[in-house]
Enzyme design. Structure first.
Site, PDB file in Angstrom:
ATOM      1  N   LYS A 224      -8.106  -9.609  -8.839  1.00  0.00           N
ATOM      2  CA  LYS A 224      -9.227  -9.693  -7.899  1.00  0.00           C
ATOM      3  C   LYS A 224     -10.314  -8.678  -8.251  1.00  0.00           C
ATOM      4  O   LYS A 224      -9.991  -7.578  -8.691  1.00  0.00           O
ATOM      5  CB  LYS A 224      -8.713  -9.369  -6.487  1.00  0.00           C
TER       6      LYS A 224
ATOM      7  N   LYS B 251       0.824  -1.218   0.000  1.00  0.00           N
ATOM      8  CA  LYS B 251       0.000   0.000   0.000  1.00  0.00           C
ATOM      9  C   LYS B 251       0.849   1.255   0.000  1.00  0.00           C
ATOM     10  O   LYS B 251       0.464   2.268  -0.582  1.00  0.00           O
ATOM     11  CB  LYS B 251      -0.949   0.017   1.200  1.00  0.00           C
TER      12      LYS B 251
ATOM     13  N   LYS C 184     -12.873  -2.742  -5.559  1.00  0.00           N
ATOM     14  CA  LYS C 184     -13.559  -1.455  -5.663  1.00  0.00           C
ATOM     15  C   LYS C 184     -12.680  -0.410  -6.316  1.00  0.00           C
ATOM     16  O   LYS C 184     -13.165   0.606  -6.790  1.00  0.00           O
ATOM     17  CB  LYS C 184     -14.054  -0.985  -4.306  1.00  0.00           C
TER      18      LYS C 184
HETATM   19  P1  AMP Z   1     -11.863  -4.756   1.229  1.00  0.00           P
HETATM   20  O1  AMP Z   1     -12.962  -4.298   0.360  1.00  0.00           O
HETATM   21  O2  AMP Z   1     -10.623  -5.106   0.473  1.00  0.00           O
HETATM   22  O3  AMP Z   1     -11.638  -3.896   2.449  1.00  0.00           O
HETATM   23  O4  AMP Z   1     -12.331  -6.154   1.818  1.00  0.00           O
HETATM   24  C1  AMP Z   1     -13.432  -6.353   2.679  1.00  0.00           C
HETATM   25  C2  AMP Z   1     -13.642  -7.845   2.824  1.00  0.00           C
HETATM   26  O5  AMP Z   1     -14.055  -8.423   1.578  1.00  0.00           O
HETATM   27  C3  AMP Z   1     -12.361  -8.603   3.223  1.00  0.00           C
HETATM   28  O6  AMP Z   1     -12.703  -9.653   4.116  1.00  0.00           O
HETATM   29  C4  AMP Z   1     -11.836  -9.153   1.924  1.00  0.00           C
HETATM   30  O7  AMP Z   1     -11.077 -10.318   2.083  1.00  0.00           O
HETATM   31  C5  AMP Z   1     -13.135  -9.431   1.150  1.00  0.00           C
HETATM   32  N1  AMP Z   1     -12.905  -9.269  -0.299  1.00  0.00           N
HETATM   33  C6  AMP Z   1     -12.589  -8.127  -0.961  1.00  0.00           C
HETATM   34  N2  AMP Z   1     -12.459  -8.357  -2.283  1.00  0.00           N
HETATM   35  C7  AMP Z   1     -12.711  -9.680  -2.475  1.00  0.00           C
HETATM   36  C8  AMP Z   1     -12.743 -10.533  -3.624  1.00  0.00           C
HETATM   37  N3  AMP Z   1     -12.510 -10.075  -4.867  1.00  0.00           N
HETATM   38  N4  AMP Z   1     -13.033 -11.837  -3.442  1.00  0.00           N
HETATM   39  C9  AMP Z   1     -13.303 -12.315  -2.211  1.00  0.00           C
HETATM   40  N5  AMP Z   1     -13.287 -11.572  -1.087  1.00  0.00           N
HETATM   41  C10 AMP Z   1     -12.995 -10.266  -1.209  1.00  0.00           C
END
Ligand code: AMP
Ligand code: TRP
Length: 333
Positions: free
Chosen positions: A198, A114, A201
């Site tokens: 992946k 990051k 967002k």
């Molecule tokens: P984040 O949006 O990266 O803060 O992630 C929030 C939660 O969603 C975390 O537990 C991540 O591991 C899960 N997560 C985010 N993106 C993915 C994805 N593409 N596939 C599966 N889990 C995800």
């Protein structure tokens, strides 16, 4: 013995199908198991480790809470709150930052990713964020923490911090070393445009993801445009090697239909993508549209959402004030 579950999601907007399948859907199943006591936190203190616009942040806190509720989290069954309303998280984090070692933090790969090349310009908050995460978890005596693979290292750090505190103050049972709960299946939902990335967002293309507040037409259109390949769907998992887009779409179908990957392959083997995509859009619309409608309904009533967060914060404060007071006594304050 009841399991104590804690997890957190950053309120950084645009919750998508990856968040739902990889995290929130699992939070709901854990909540609905009577053996679990669950705490789910909208981690706004984590969000400000990178620059946020205050107005957008406020909206995103409500939106993430609305997504939790719309997906089936229930404030009568789980504690749902936002981190900044419970001061013990900040206070605990300071105390634990005096237990954690620089050497441990220097090994955190997420900070390196990051912060990028210009580490000197990253906020100190971004560097010590895993300590705040440890405070989140340890303050509730959490035994199990559902997280994505990317958070595994931070959880190990929480265990190290717990053990060091216990050892240093000769209180072997004070903090519980939490276990990660990492989903085995469908843990990574990939971009609809590139099966090697992946779903995220931060992807500039909105066509790469299904947002939890997409309309029916947007969902159908995005699945229609999702990248595939020229072969028919396989009859065996082995034939999916090097076909990441096909694998991802079949995985999304399996997860949303609560069935094994194998059953999905059997259902569609030999069929072409256009037929499968029709079924997939239908299923996503069936599962996600009610969530999307509910999010939009909830967002019209800020006072309701704020009430849920306030009530959750009161419950969370009761638990954490006791723990913080015990911590202070042990330390000698
Ligand atoms: P984040 O949006 O990266 O803060 O992630 C929030 C939660 O969603 C975390 O537990 C991540 O591991 C899960 N997560 C985010 N993106 C993915 C994805 N593409 N596939 C599966 N889990 C995800
Ligand atoms: N760091 C996690 C993420 O970015 C969010 C988080 C904060 C968390 N505190 C937590 C997850 C405690 C589990 C437990 O996804």
């Amino acid at each position: 013995m009841k399991k104590k579950i804690f997890s957190g999601v950053q309120p950084t907007g645009n919750l998508h199908l990856g968040n739902y399948i990889g995290a929130i859907k699992n939070f709901v199943s854990l909540q609905n198991d009577k053996n679990n006591e669950c705490v789910y936190c909208v981690v706004d203190l984590h969000a400000i480790t990178v620059k946020q616009d205050p107005k957008i942040l406020k909206n995103n806190i409500r939106e993430t809470t609305a997504a939790f509720l719309a997906s089936g989290l229930d404030s009568k069954k789980s504690i749902i709150f936002n981190q900044s309303m419970v001061s013990a998280h900040s206070e605990g984090s300071w105390i634990l930052s005096c237990v954690a070692r620089m050497g441990w933090l220097n090994r955190m790969t997420q900070f390196k990713e990051k912060a990028g090349k210009d580490k000197e310009k990253a906020s100190v908050g971004l560097y010590i964020y895993p300590i705040l995460m440890a405070a989140d978890i340890l303050l509730y005596d959490s035994t199990h923490v559902p997280v994505g693979e990317d958070q595994k290292q931070h959880l190990e750090l929480s265990r190290d911090i717990a053990q060091k505190f216990n050892l240093e103050f000769n209180e072997p049972d004070f903090f519980i070393a939490p276990e990660p709960l990492i989903q085995k299946n469908f843990a990574r939902i990939m971009s609809l445009k590139d099966g090697s990335k992946k779903m995220s967002k931060s992807d500039p293309s909105d066509l790469s993801r299904i947002n939890l507040n997409d309309s029916k037409d947007e969902i159908i259109n995005k699945i229609k445009k999702a990248k595939t390949d020229t072969q028919p769907l396989p009859d065996d998992e082995k034939n999916l090697r090097e076909r990441p887009e096909a694998e991802n779409l079949l995985g999304i179908y399996s997860s949303l239909n609560n069935q094994s990957f194998k059953d999905t392959i059997n259902e569609f083997s030999g069929k072409n993508f256009s037929e499968f995509k029709n079924n997939l859009s239908e299923l996503i619309v069936e599962k996600i549209s009610p969530i999307s409608n509910e999010i939009n309904k909830l967002l019209k009533d800020n006072s309701f959402i704020d009430g849920v967060l306030r009530e959750g914060a009161e419950k969370a404060s009761k638990i954490t004030t006791r723990k913080i007071n015990e911590m202070k006594k042990i330390i000698g304050f």
